[in-house]
Design an enzyme around this catalytic site. Structure first.
Site, mmCIF file in Angstrom:
data_model
loop_
_atom_site.group_PDB
_atom_site.id
_atom_site.type_symbol
_atom_site.label_atom_id
_atom_site.label_comp_id
_atom_site.label_asym_id
_atom_site.label_seq_id
_atom_site.Cartn_x
_atom_site.Cartn_y
_atom_site.Cartn_z
ATOM 1 N N ASN A 27 23.217 95.455 36.565
ATOM 2 C CA ASN A 27 22.331 95.685 37.101
ATOM 3 C C ASN A 27 21.157 95.399 36.016
ATOM 4 O O ASN A 27 20.094 94.703 36.146
ATOM 5 C CB ASN A 27 21.897 96.994 37.604
ATOM 6 C CG ASN A 27 22.586 97.186 38.952
ATOM 7 O OD1 ASN A 27 22.791 95.960 39.633
ATOM 8 N ND2 ASN A 27 22.841 98.390 39.313
ATOM 9 N N LYS A 28 21.242 96.144 34.873
ATOM 10 C CA LYS A 28 20.216 95.836 33.741
ATOM 11 C C LYS A 28 20.197 94.464 33.358
ATOM 12 O O LYS A 28 19.125 93.999 33.043
ATOM 13 C CB LYS A 28 20.555 96.892 32.507
ATOM 14 C CG LYS A 28 20.769 98.358 32.997
ATOM 15 C CD LYS A 28 21.266 99.334 31.685
ATOM 16 C CE LYS A 28 20.976 100.701 32.239
ATOM 17 N NZ LYS A 28 22.374 100.856 33.055
ATOM 18 N N ALA A 50 28.366 95.125 31.688
ATOM 19 C CA ALA A 50 28.784 95.482 33.210
ATOM 20 C C ALA A 50 28.535 97.189 33.622
ATOM 21 O O ALA A 50 28.202 97.862 32.720
ATOM 22 C CB ALA A 50 30.177 95.473 33.154
ATOM 23 N N ARG A 71 35.405 94.511 35.370
ATOM 24 C CA ARG A 71 34.043 94.614 35.704
ATOM 25 C C ARG A 71 33.189 93.633 35.436
ATOM 26 O O ARG A 71 32.085 93.268 36.047
ATOM 27 C CB ARG A 71 33.677 95.891 34.670
ATOM 28 C CG ARG A 71 34.165 97.468 35.548
ATOM 29 C CD ARG A 71 33.951 98.478 34.372
ATOM 30 N NE ARG A 71 32.554 98.391 33.720
ATOM 31 C CZ ARG A 71 31.639 99.321 34.089
ATOM 32 N NH1 ARG A 71 31.785 99.956 35.255
ATOM 33 N NH2 ARG A 71 30.552 99.451 33.222
ATOM 34 N N ASP A 81 31.251 92.793 27.457
ATOM 35 C CA ASP A 81 31.653 94.035 27.878
ATOM 36 C C ASP A 81 33.197 94.012 27.723
ATOM 37 O O ASP A 81 33.911 92.894 27.708
ATOM 38 C CB ASP A 81 31.406 94.268 29.403
ATOM 39 C CG ASP A 81 31.519 95.741 29.724
ATOM 40 O OD1 ASP A 81 30.705 96.341 29.952
ATOM 41 O OD2 ASP A 81 32.700 96.075 29.982
ATOM 42 N N CYS A 98 23.667 107.543 30.674
ATOM 43 C CA CYS A 98 23.552 108.390 31.597
ATOM 44 C C CYS A 98 24.051 109.737 31.454
ATOM 45 O O CYS A 98 24.505 110.137 32.393
ATOM 46 C CB CYS A 98 23.964 107.428 32.856
ATOM 47 S SG CYS A 98 25.950 107.348 32.531
ATOM 48 N N CYS A 129 26.734 96.391 26.310
ATOM 49 C CA CYS A 129 27.926 96.855 27.146
ATOM 50 C C CYS A 129 27.213 96.684 28.604
ATOM 51 O O CYS A 129 26.760 97.475 29.203
ATOM 52 C CB CYS A 129 28.085 98.414 26.746
ATOM 53 S SG CYS A 129 28.181 98.664 25.085
#
Length: 505
Positions: free
Chosen positions: A238-239, A235, A262, A257, A358, A233
């Protein structure tokens, strides 16, 4: 007046669920999006305070044509911001009510027995708490080096203080001072007020503005160069860019994604970051067939699925109440997360998967990991990630302490959860991470691989029948570092704390 009108429009859009705070700000066509975003965030953060003051002062009853969202923005600037710098025809109106608004604001402070504005912010479930976090900046090693980046900031007048020794140094960060993070080898730490969005190094992709907790999944997945990796997943990317940096653009990343918008933004970001090993697909990861020959070499999967975002202060500002999502929403999210993690474990060549969110909710974290492990008995095991990390998983099932959690209070990061699962039938019983360097600079000398054993006598609880536990590490070391490694290893075996010369896993 344009700024205040745009901010009021964004607040109205949020209330009517027309989009996220960021999407509404960027679609507003207001030229200074940073200024607009900051004003909306602060107004939203003090929303209940402003509502109480406006109601007590009778502002909307006295000024029938003044819309509630615009009133809230104007009163924020008047009482809590920098003062009304514009306001058009509403500036003299607010000036007439200024004394009454200030009196009601002061009365509210007395009623709540507080002296500082920040103390008016309510605490409790679902309310975004204000914690001044450092600004973490990951150096993109695909386009630059850590040393060159540090030198660039020093030439700009920043004071580099070396590797941070602990959280106290980071809590005290102020002004143009920065550190190297104590754990991640390419992560710089600046004071909370540092804004690098317009910095030339960020604009050309040399810097990635990424919270430390968000850097942990790729670091813990640790795919060696040449690996095939799935970012399930992906978008906003950054990862993904972090994975590419670890791979040194050697190998393959399959990034999936469902959000086409995105993904388009992510593609631009990856191009700017110099990522060339990534194949992006606008596709649901659950629909990807593990038997597809394209993924026959995939040994590493990073799964950071959609979640409640209850660990993100910014999400709570955009969606009041997201800090404590309803049980119905948690049930739906956890169902998807379990399906996604089970699907990841079905790829035939998989050796390691990192599951992260998160979220701070147990239902999305420990419960998901427990359920999936129970569905796959004996096939995969939890790895004790980052033994020295201060915050562990909730003790909801045996082994949950192998997971890690992050929070503003404990780790000076956003709220986060990470679990590392490895295939249990692997040939080696050791858990190794390759590619990390010692602090010694290896220069251009040929690098060799060595293994160290770390005995931590300060953590007797890890092994149930031992006063010490051992974790094996794999490092890329230059020839001249071998004596140092042997010396540190000897000290560890002797039971002393030793010199923390390495990045541990």
């Amino acid at each position: 007046m344009a700024l205040y009108g745009a901010a009021a429009a964004v607040l109205s859009g949020l209330e009517e669920h027309q989009g996220s705070l960021k999407s509404l700000v960027y679609s507003s066509r207001f030229q200074n999006v940073r200024q607009l975003y900051a004003l909306v965030c602060e107004t939203q953060r003090y929303s209940t305070v402003l509502d109480a003051v406006i109601r007590s002062a009778g502002l909307l009853e006295a000024e029938k044509k003044l819309k509630p969202h615009l009133a809230k923005v104007l009163v924020y600037e008047l009482l809590l911001g920098r003062g009304l710098r514009g306001g058009g025809r509403w500036k003299p109106v607010l000036s007439r009510h200024k004394a009454r608004l200030q009196a009601e604001f002061a009365r509210l402070k007395v009623k709540r027995c507080v002296s500082r504005n920040e103390d008016l912010l309510e605490s409790g479930p679902g309310v975004a708490q204000v914690v001044q976090l450092p600004r973490f900046v990951r150096v993109n090693t695909l386009k630059t080096t850590l040393d060159d980046t540090i030198d660039y900031f020093k030439r700009e007048g920043y004071s580099y203080q070396g590797r941070a020794s602990g959280s106290d140094e980071l809590r005290a960060l102020q002004g143009k001072v920065f550190f190297l993070d104590s754990l991640l080898p390419e992560l710089l730490v600046f004071s909370s007020g540092t804004d690098l969005h317009k910095h030339p190094l960020y604009q050309v992709g040399h810097l990635i503005l990424q919270d430390k907790a968000s850097c942990l999944p790729a670091m813990l997945l640790a795919p060696p160069p040449g690996s095939h990796v799935i970012d399930a997943c992906a978008a906003p990317g950054n990862k993904t860019s972090h994975l590419a940096a670890l791979l040194k653009n050697q190998g393959k990343i399959f990034a999936f994604d469902l959000d086409a918008g995105r993904l388009a933004t992510m593609a631009t970001m990856l191009t700017r970051a110099g990522v060339s090993c990534c194949e992006i697909a606008n596709e649901d990861f659950l629909s990807v067939s593990p038997s597809d020959p394209r993924y026959s070499r995939v040994q590493y999967i990073l799964l950071d699925p959609s979640c409640s975002g209850s660990g993100m202060a910014a999400r709570q500002l955009e969606e009041p109440g997201s800090g404590s999502p309803s049980q119905k929403r948690l049930h739906a999210l956890a169902g998807f997360q379990r399906r996604a993690l089970s699907h990841a474990l079905s790829f035939p060549a998989l050796q390691r998967v990192v599951y992260s969110t998160c979220s701070v909710c147990q239902e999305e974290n420990e419960d998901v990991v427990r359920d999936v492990l129970e569905q796959n008995p004996g096939a995969f095991r939890l790895i004790h990630a980052l033994p020295l990390w201060p915050q562990r998983g909730l003790s909801t099932f045996p082994g949950a302490q192998h997971c890690i959690r992050a929070s503003p209070q404990a780790t000076l990061t956003g709220g986060f959860f990470v679990a590392v699962l490895e295939r249990a039938d692997g040939k080696s019983s050791r858990t190794t991470i390759t590619g990390w360097r010692t602090r010694a600079q290896c220069g251009s000398q040929e690098k060799e691989t060595a293994t160290a054993t770390y005995i931590n006598s300060m953590n007797p609880g890890y092994a149930p029948h031992s006063s010490a536990w051992a974790v094996h590490f794999s490092f890329y070391l230059c020839e001249k570092s071998k004596p140092a490694l042997a010396h540190v290893g000897k000290k560890r075996q002797d039971g002393s704390a030793g010199d923390h010369s390495f990045v541990y896993f």
